[in-house]
Design an enzyme around this catalytic site. Structure first.
Site, mmCIF file in Angstrom:
data_model
loop_
_atom_site.group_PDB
_atom_site.id
_atom_site.type_symbol
_atom_site.label_atom_id
_atom_site.label_comp_id
_atom_site.label_asym_id
_atom_site.label_seq_id
_atom_site.Cartn_x
_atom_site.Cartn_y
_atom_site.Cartn_z
ATOM 1 N N ASP A 37 28.710 15.671 76.516
ATOM 2 C CA ASP A 37 29.666 14.593 76.245
ATOM 3 C C ASP A 37 31.092 15.021 76.625
ATOM 4 O O ASP A 37 31.409 16.214 76.629
ATOM 5 C CB ASP A 37 29.602 14.235 74.749
ATOM 6 C CG ASP A 37 30.261 12.896 74.466
ATOM 7 O OD1 ASP A 37 30.490 12.112 75.412
ATOM 8 O OD2 ASP A 37 30.559 12.629 73.281
ATOM 9 N N GLY A 38 31.923 14.044 76.934
ATOM 10 C CA GLY A 38 33.335 14.318 77.173
ATOM 11 C C GLY A 38 33.742 14.272 78.637
ATOM 12 O O GLY A 38 34.894 14.592 78.970
ATOM 13 N N GLY A 40 34.273 11.658 80.532
ATOM 14 C CA GLY A 40 35.300 10.632 80.727
ATOM 15 C C GLY A 40 36.667 11.126 80.280
ATOM 16 O O GLY A 40 37.668 10.974 80.993
ATOM 17 N N HIS A 54 32.100 13.071 85.593
ATOM 18 C CA HIS A 54 30.645 13.211 85.750
ATOM 19 C C HIS A 54 30.340 14.191 86.894
ATOM 20 O O HIS A 54 29.448 15.017 86.792
ATOM 21 C CB HIS A 54 30.005 11.851 86.039
ATOM 22 C CG HIS A 54 30.184 10.860 84.916
ATOM 23 N ND1 HIS A 54 29.996 11.207 83.595
ATOM 24 C CD2 HIS A 54 30.529 9.540 84.916
ATOM 25 C CE1 HIS A 54 30.217 10.132 82.834
ATOM 26 N NE2 HIS A 54 30.556 9.122 83.609
ATOM 27 N N LEU A 148 11.696 28.479 83.650
ATOM 28 C CA LEU A 148 12.389 27.591 82.708
ATOM 29 C C LEU A 148 11.999 26.161 83.045
ATOM 30 O O LEU A 148 11.896 25.804 84.226
ATOM 31 C CB LEU A 148 13.914 27.736 82.877
ATOM 32 C CG LEU A 148 14.778 26.649 82.227
ATOM 33 C CD1 LEU A 148 14.985 26.932 80.745
ATOM 34 C CD2 LEU A 148 16.148 26.553 82.897
HETATM 35 C C1 FPP Z 1 28.872 11.706 78.655
HETATM 36 O O1 FPP Z 1 30.273 11.757 78.837
HETATM 37 C C2 FPP Z 1 28.163 12.008 79.905
HETATM 38 C C3 FPP Z 1 27.296 11.173 80.537
HETATM 39 C C4 FPP Z 1 26.948 9.833 80.039
HETATM 40 C C5 FPP Z 1 26.670 11.519 81.834
HETATM 41 C C6 FPP Z 1 26.304 12.962 81.982
HETATM 42 C C7 FPP Z 1 25.866 13.187 83.368
HETATM 43 C C8 FPP Z 1 26.179 14.262 84.119
HETATM 44 C C9 FPP Z 1 26.922 15.435 83.671
HETATM 45 C C10 FPP Z 1 25.671 14.307 85.511
HETATM 46 C C11 FPP Z 1 24.198 14.576 85.416
HETATM 47 C C12 FPP Z 1 23.707 15.245 86.563
HETATM 48 C C13 FPP Z 1 22.530 15.884 86.561
HETATM 49 C C14 FPP Z 1 22.101 16.564 87.804
HETATM 50 C C15 FPP Z 1 21.663 15.974 85.379
HETATM 51 P P1 FPP Z 1 31.088 10.412 78.586
HETATM 52 O O2 FPP Z 1 31.116 9.649 79.850
HETATM 53 O O3 FPP Z 1 30.500 9.684 77.428
HETATM 54 O O4 FPP Z 1 32.508 10.990 78.240
HETATM 55 P P2 FPP Z 1 33.541 10.417 77.152
HETATM 56 O O5 FPP Z 1 32.837 10.496 75.827
HETATM 57 O O6 FPP Z 1 34.707 11.326 77.248
HETATM 58 O O7 FPP Z 1 33.846 9.008 77.538
#
Ligand code: FPP
Length: 275
Positions: A37-38, A40, A54, A148
């Site tokens: 998370d985080g 954004g 992302h 893994l």
């Molecule tokens: C949450 O942060 C993150 C996500 C919803 C997406 C996570 C995806 C990736 C890191 C890319 C994945 C790639 C692979 C190869 C698995 P948020 O958008 O909710 O952030 P915020 O809480 O600060 O708004």
């Protein structure tokens, strides 16, 4: 000795030392599950749009996957896209799906060389076809790897998982395959999407939120939690080692009492205490 891998060739001496310390300071969790998370907020802090977060998060996925494999974690589950994430603006959803396709394409060879097996849980049929195909290719390519297991939770939610399990169980009851009396803790686990994966020992959540957000609701019954304020794109192996260090200090009692606590109490003493 394990064969040399692509990862091992770029690993620093300092990191090798840190990993030895982590391995010798206690047990390594067999299964780590992460709520990434985080992204954004990380991007916003840098004056960028969310998709940059992302994209940067993929670097953390790589670093955490490789370091987990190196220290002997056997299962790593990443919450990459929740069922609720479909409600985000379509530009962000589309961007995330494209990022997933690209990342899978770019990382496939590296995962395979590192003997990592890719699997997924969630409503995979809701993903764009390009995503489903790319995912399937890497799953197929890596299916015999055993260092893994990296499981991506995609269009996943704990309630969806439990709902699906209840549906399948009721169908099997209706068909006479199982009787309601057969329903047990273990049987329910065997109907979940994680049937082949042990329950997580450690759940990590980045970005400082104290919630589970519909992740592995059934499976986390006895998981240890580690919450850090660090945003996912900044969460790298050194902090993974800190999380494992914290896990190693926990006293996992599974609702029981501390090992060795065997003091016997007579009925008279018990009655005196509780009266
Ligand atoms: C949450 O942060 C993150 C996500 C919803 C997406 C996570 C995806 C990736 C890191 C890319 C994945 C790639 C692979 C190869 C698995 P948020 O958008 O909710 O952030 P915020 O809480 O600060 O708004």
């Amino acid at each position: 000795m394990e064969p040399l891998t692509l990862t091992d060739t770029i690993q620093s001496e300092e990191d090798k030392k840190l990993q030895e310390e982590v391995k010798s300071s206690g047990s390594i969790p067999n299964h780590i599950a992460i709520i990434m998370d985080g992204n954004g907020r990380w991007a916003k802090d840098k004056g960028n749009i969310r998709l940059f977060g992302h994209k940067a998060g993929v670097e953390s996925v790589r670093d955490i996957t490789e370091s987990s494999a190196q220290i002997g974690v056997k299962h790593l589950t990443l919450y990459a896209f929740s069922t609720e994430n479909w409600n985000r603006p379509s530009a962000e959803v589309n961007g995330l799906m494209k990022l997933l396709v690209n990342s899978l394409k770019n990382e496939a060879e590296r995962l395979h060389k590192n003997n990592i097996k890719l699997t997924s849980i969630g409503q995979i049929d809701r993903l764009p076809e390009s995503c489903q195909n790319q995912l399937q290719d890497v799953i197929e390519m890596t299916k015999d790897n055993d260092r893994l297991e990296l499981c991506l939770a995609l269009s996943y939610s704990g309630r969806w998982d439990i709902t699906e399990a209840v549906k399948k169980m009721s169908q099997d009851v209706a068909k006479g395959k199982i009787s309601p009396d057969d329903i047990s803790d273990d049987l329910i686990s065997s109907y979940l999407s994680t049937a082949d994966i042990p329950d997580p020992d450690l759940i990590i959540r980045t970005s400082g939120e104290y919630r589970i957000s519909n992740f592995l609701l059934w499976q986390l019954a006895y998981s240890e939690l580690y919450i850090t304020k660090t945003y996912w794109p900044d969460f790298r192996r050194n902090e993974l080692y800190q999380a494992i260090n914290s896990y190693q200090k926990r006293d996992r009692r599974y609702g029981n009492v501390k090992n060795g606590y065997t003091k016997k109490l007579s009925a008279a003493v018990i009655n005196k205490i509780i009266s």
